[in-house]
Every structure is written in structure tokens, then in C-alpha cells.
Write a protein that holds these residues in place. Sequence first.
Motif, PDB file in Angstrom:
ATOM      1  N   TYR A 181       0.722  -0.847   0.026  1.00 35.19           N
ATOM      2  CA  TYR A 181       0.268   0.198   0.486  1.00 35.19           C
ATOM      3  C   TYR A 181       0.454   1.667  -0.532  1.00 35.19           C
ATOM      4  CZ  TYR A 181      -3.762   3.499   1.199  1.00 35.19           C
ATOM      5  OH  TYR A 181      -4.730   3.925   0.930  1.00 35.19           O
ATOM      6  N   ALA A 182       1.065   1.927  -0.667  1.00 32.78           N
ATOM      7  CA  ALA A 182       2.001   2.780  -1.038  1.00 32.78           C
ATOM      8  C   ALA A 182       0.996   4.449  -2.119  1.00 32.78           C
ATOM      9  CB  ALA A 182       2.911   2.577  -2.004  1.00 32.78           C
ATOM     10  N   ALA A 183       1.858   5.004  -1.979  1.00 30.95           N
ATOM     11  CA  ALA A 183       1.775   6.213  -2.866  1.00 30.95           C
ATOM     12  C   ALA A 183       1.923   5.921  -4.988  1.00 30.95           C
ATOM     13  CB  ALA A 183       2.909   7.231  -3.235  1.00 30.95           C
ATOM     14  N   ILE A 184       0.783   6.202  -5.453  1.00 29.09           N
ATOM     15  CA  ILE A 184       1.081   5.420  -6.832  1.00 29.09           C
ATOM     16  C   ILE A 184       2.383   6.278  -7.569  1.00 29.09           C
ATOM     17  CG2 ILE A 184      -0.122   4.928  -9.344  1.00 29.09           C
ATOM     18  CD1 ILE A 184      -1.245   3.121  -7.139  1.00 29.09           C
ATOM     19  N   GLU A 185       2.295   6.965  -7.880  1.00 28.01           N
ATOM     20  CA  GLU A 185       2.938   8.034  -8.536  1.00 28.01           C
ATOM     21  C   GLU A 185       4.465   7.857  -8.636  1.00 28.01           C
ATOM     22  OE1 GLU A 185      -0.624   9.898  -8.483  1.00 28.01           O
ATOM     23  OE2 GLU A 185       0.501   9.175  -6.969  1.00 28.01           O
ATOM     24  N   GLY A 186       4.987   7.969  -7.267  1.00 28.32           N
ATOM     25  CA  GLY A 186       6.282   7.715  -7.148  1.00 28.32           C
ATOM     26  C   GLY A 186       6.627   6.047  -7.040  1.00 28.32           C
ATOM     27  N   ASN A 187       6.107   5.007  -7.000  1.00 30.68           N
ATOM     28  CA  ASN A 187       6.632   3.829  -6.931  1.00 30.68           C
ATOM     29  C   ASN A 187       6.190   3.490  -8.370  1.00 30.68           C
ATOM     30  OD1 ASN A 187       6.822   3.008  -3.983  1.00 30.68           O
ATOM     31  ND2 ASN A 187       5.344   3.964  -3.765  1.00 30.68           N
ATOM     32  N   LEU A 188       5.746   3.973  -9.149  1.00 29.24           N
ATOM     33  CA  LEU A 188       5.486   3.740 -11.050  1.00 29.24           C
ATOM     34  C   LEU A 188       6.599   4.485 -10.929  1.00 29.24           C
ATOM     35  CD1 LEU A 188       2.358   4.287 -12.506  1.00 29.24           C
ATOM     36  CD2 LEU A 188       2.830   2.313 -11.741  1.00 29.24           C
ATOM     37  N   PHE A 189       7.614   5.274 -10.699  1.00 34.46           N
ATOM     38  CA  PHE A 189       9.202   5.796 -11.048  1.00 34.46           C
ATOM     39  C   PHE A 189       9.404   4.832 -10.557  1.00 34.46           C
ATOM     40  CE2 PHE A 189      12.493   7.650 -10.858  1.00 34.46           C
ATOM     41  CZ  PHE A 189      12.743   8.805 -11.691  1.00 34.46           C
ATOM     42  N   ILE A 190      10.028   4.477  -9.627  1.00 35.61           N
ATOM     43  CA  ILE A 190      11.316   3.703  -8.637  1.00 35.61           C
ATOM     44  C   ILE A 190      11.301   2.124  -9.767  1.00 35.61           C
ATOM     45  CG2 ILE A 190      11.663   2.003  -6.271  1.00 35.61           C
ATOM     46  CD1 ILE A 190      10.270   4.791  -4.967  1.00 35.61           C
ATOM     47  N   ALA A 191      10.149   1.303  -9.752  1.00 31.50           N
ATOM     48  CA  ALA A 191       9.701   0.817 -10.101  1.00 31.50           C
ATOM     49  C   ALA A 191      10.212   0.581 -11.986  1.00 31.50           C
ATOM     50  CB  ALA A 191       8.217  -0.049 -11.053  1.00 31.50           C
ATOM     51  N   ASN A 192       9.866   1.907 -11.862  1.00 26.11           N
ATOM     52  CA  ASN A 192      10.941   1.924 -13.688  1.00 26.11           C
ATOM     53  C   ASN A 192      12.273   2.003 -13.820  1.00 26.11           C
ATOM     54  OD1 ASN A 192      10.808   2.268 -16.526  1.00 26.11           O
ATOM     55  ND2 ASN A 192      11.540   4.653 -16.222  1.00 26.11           N
ATOM     56  N   GLN A 193      12.929   2.501 -12.453  1.00 19.08           N
ATOM     57  CA  GLN A 193      13.911   2.813 -12.263  1.00 19.08           C
ATOM     58  C   GLN A 193      14.255   1.202 -12.185  1.00 19.08           C
ATOM     59  OE1 GLN A 193      14.480   5.694 -14.137  1.00 19.08           O
ATOM     60  NE2 GLN A 193      15.899   5.967 -11.647  1.00 19.08           N
ATOM     61  N   MET A 194      14.064   0.646 -11.353  1.00 18.24           N
ATOM     62  CA  MET A 194      14.476  -1.280 -11.284  1.00 18.24           C
ATOM     63  C   MET A 194      14.240  -1.559 -11.603  1.00 18.24           C
ATOM     64  SD  MET A 194      12.674  -0.997  -7.239  1.00 18.24           S
ATOM     65  CE  MET A 194      13.115  -2.863  -7.455  1.00 18.24           C
ATOM     66  N   ASP A 195      14.090  -1.435 -13.053  1.00 16.48           N
ATOM     67  CA  ASP A 195      13.585  -2.388 -14.058  1.00 16.48           C
ATOM     68  C   ASP A 195      12.244  -3.800 -13.734  1.00 16.48           C
ATOM     69  OD1 ASP A 195      13.466  -2.770 -17.259  1.00 16.48           O
ATOM     70  OD2 ASP A 195      15.043  -4.131 -16.916  1.00 16.48           O
ATOM     71  N   ILE A 196      11.331  -3.488 -13.417  1.00 19.09           N
ATOM     72  CA  ILE A 196      10.117  -5.075 -13.059  1.00 19.09           C
ATOM     73  C   ILE A 196       8.511  -4.265 -13.577  1.00 19.09           C
ATOM     74  CG2 ILE A 196      11.773  -4.448 -11.494  1.00 19.09           C
ATOM     75  CD1 ILE A 196       9.846  -3.416  -8.861  1.00 19.09           C
ATOM     76  N   THR A 197       8.251  -2.571 -14.153  1.00 20.03           N
ATOM     77  CA  THR A 197       7.090  -2.904 -14.461  1.00 20.03           C
ATOM     78  C   THR A 197       6.611  -3.795 -15.192  1.00 20.03           C
ATOM     79  OG1 THR A 197       8.158  -1.642 -16.519  1.00 20.03           O
ATOM     80  CG2 THR A 197       7.742  -0.080 -14.652  1.00 20.03           C
ATOM     81  N   ASP A 198       7.170  -4.446 -15.535  1.00 19.55           N
ATOM     82  CA  ASP A 198       6.697  -5.536 -16.381  1.00 19.55           C
ATOM     83  C   ASP A 198       5.900  -6.897 -15.280  1.00 19.55           C
ATOM     84  OD1 ASP A 198       9.075  -6.683 -15.880  1.00 19.55           O
ATOM     85  OD2 ASP A 198       9.334  -8.099 -16.855  1.00 19.55           O
ATOM     86  N   GLU A 199       6.662  -6.583 -13.977  1.00 22.80           N
ATOM     87  CA  GLU A 199       6.758  -7.321 -12.938  1.00 22.80           C
ATOM     88  C   GLU A 199       5.446  -7.069 -11.648  1.00 22.80           C
ATOM     89  OE1 GLU A 199      10.348  -9.842 -11.506  1.00 22.80           O
ATOM     90  OE2 GLU A 199      11.577  -7.743 -12.518  1.00 22.80           O
ATOM     91  N   VAL A 200       5.221  -5.997 -11.505  1.00 18.69           N
ATOM     92  CA  VAL A 200       3.771  -5.400 -10.472  1.00 18.69           C
ATOM     93  C   VAL A 200       3.341  -4.428 -11.432  1.00 18.69           C
ATOM     94  CG1 VAL A 200       6.112  -5.679  -8.866  1.00 18.69           C
ATOM     95  CG2 VAL A 200       5.933  -3.276 -10.204  1.00 18.69           C
ATOM     96  N   MET A 201       1.503  -4.213 -10.407  1.00 13.17           N
ATOM     97  CA  MET A 201       0.877  -4.217 -11.004  1.00 13.17           C
ATOM     98  C   MET A 201       0.547  -3.363 -10.051  1.00 13.17           C
ATOM     99  SD  MET A 201      -1.455  -6.808 -12.647  1.00 13.17           S
ATOM    100  CE  MET A 201      -2.619  -5.813 -13.193  1.00 13.17           C
TER     101      MET A 201
END
Length: 201
Positions: A181-201
Motif C-alpha cells: 500500500y503506497a503512493a502510486i506515482e512515486g512507486n511507478l517511477f521507482i519500479a521503472n528505475q528498477m526495471d520491474i514494471t512488467d512484474e508489478v501492477m
Amino acid sequence: MKILAGNLYIKVILILFGCFISLTARGDEKPLKLLAVDFPPYEFETPVNGLKGFDVEVVEEVFRRIGKSIEVEFLPWSRAVKMVYAGKEKALLTCGHNTERDKNLYFSDPISVGTHGYFIRTDYPGPELKSLEELRGLNVAAVQGYSTQKALEELGIEHAIVRTDTIALNILLAKRIDFYYAAIEGNLFIANQMDITDEVM
């Protein structure tokens, strides 16, 4: 990521009363120190492509226009909050309202917005949730001291507490939790930096 309805929150600067008065009355040339946490894209502890983060740049410009300067110091969020509550520092950048903060701090006008929601693994077979209450009894985590963690705490929803967004995303991928449970926008940016956007939603 799933947005939970009714959880739009305002990103704001928090300034303790008397901060601006002391700056203007004494003509103090020392920069005002603002405590923050690394929270992209709002604040970057290490600038990315020359960018310091939207909120940092807005606040710098506001102070520049009144002939003052700021210094942003990055700390773990819980520590930063405790230091301001204790009067050791004067201001925090950036966060939303919650019951505890509303009792202790004065808020500026909003300068940016964000949404709360939850992240899951793309392969998670569980149901889609419609409300925060539905996290009750599930394996959920939130970052210590963030408004998301305080919301879970106030509702009496049992949850794991982690120090950073990056840690939370990593333990989500490791299947140690099922919901983050988190802030969406910031964590989408972090997930992109971690290259895991295809693993989390």
C-alpha cells in the motif's frame, strides 16, 4: 497498481509556525533547511538528468523570488518527522495530511498531488480489492511513517513496516508480502528505475 477509491491526497510542504517570520524579521541569510525523503519524482536525493524533483524545484523558486534560499537534507522519513516534531528542524517536504501531522504541523497550500493504492505481483492470483478495509487480514506492507502506513495503523489493519519504497517493492517480488500500500506515482517511477514494471501492477 490498483487505485483505492477515495484516497486522493495532496502533496504539500509542511512548515512549522514562525519559520517565515524568523526568516524575514531577522534578515537571516542562512538557508532554511527542509527535511525530505528520497521520493521520486517529487524529490530526488541524487538528481536525475539534472532534475531535483518537482516539489524541490517549486520550493526553490518560491524562495528565490523572496530573496531566500533553501537546503534540502534527505533522511529516513520517520527520523525527519521526529526531528521537526521535537523542534530540532523547522520544516518537512513533502507529504499529505493525516491525524498526527494535522495536530503538530501547519501546511502550505498544495503544490502537487498523488494517489494512494496498492501494488501486487502480476502473477498474484488473489481478488481485486475495492477499499482499504479489504486489506484487513491480508499480507500487506507500507513504508514506516508514510501516510499510507498511518492509514493502515489508524484502521487497525495489521501490516508489515519497511524503511523504503525500494525495499517494499523488493519484498513484494520475493513473495514475502502480497500487497504493498503506497503512493502510486512515486512507486511507478521507482519500479521503472528498477526495471520491474512488467512484474508489478
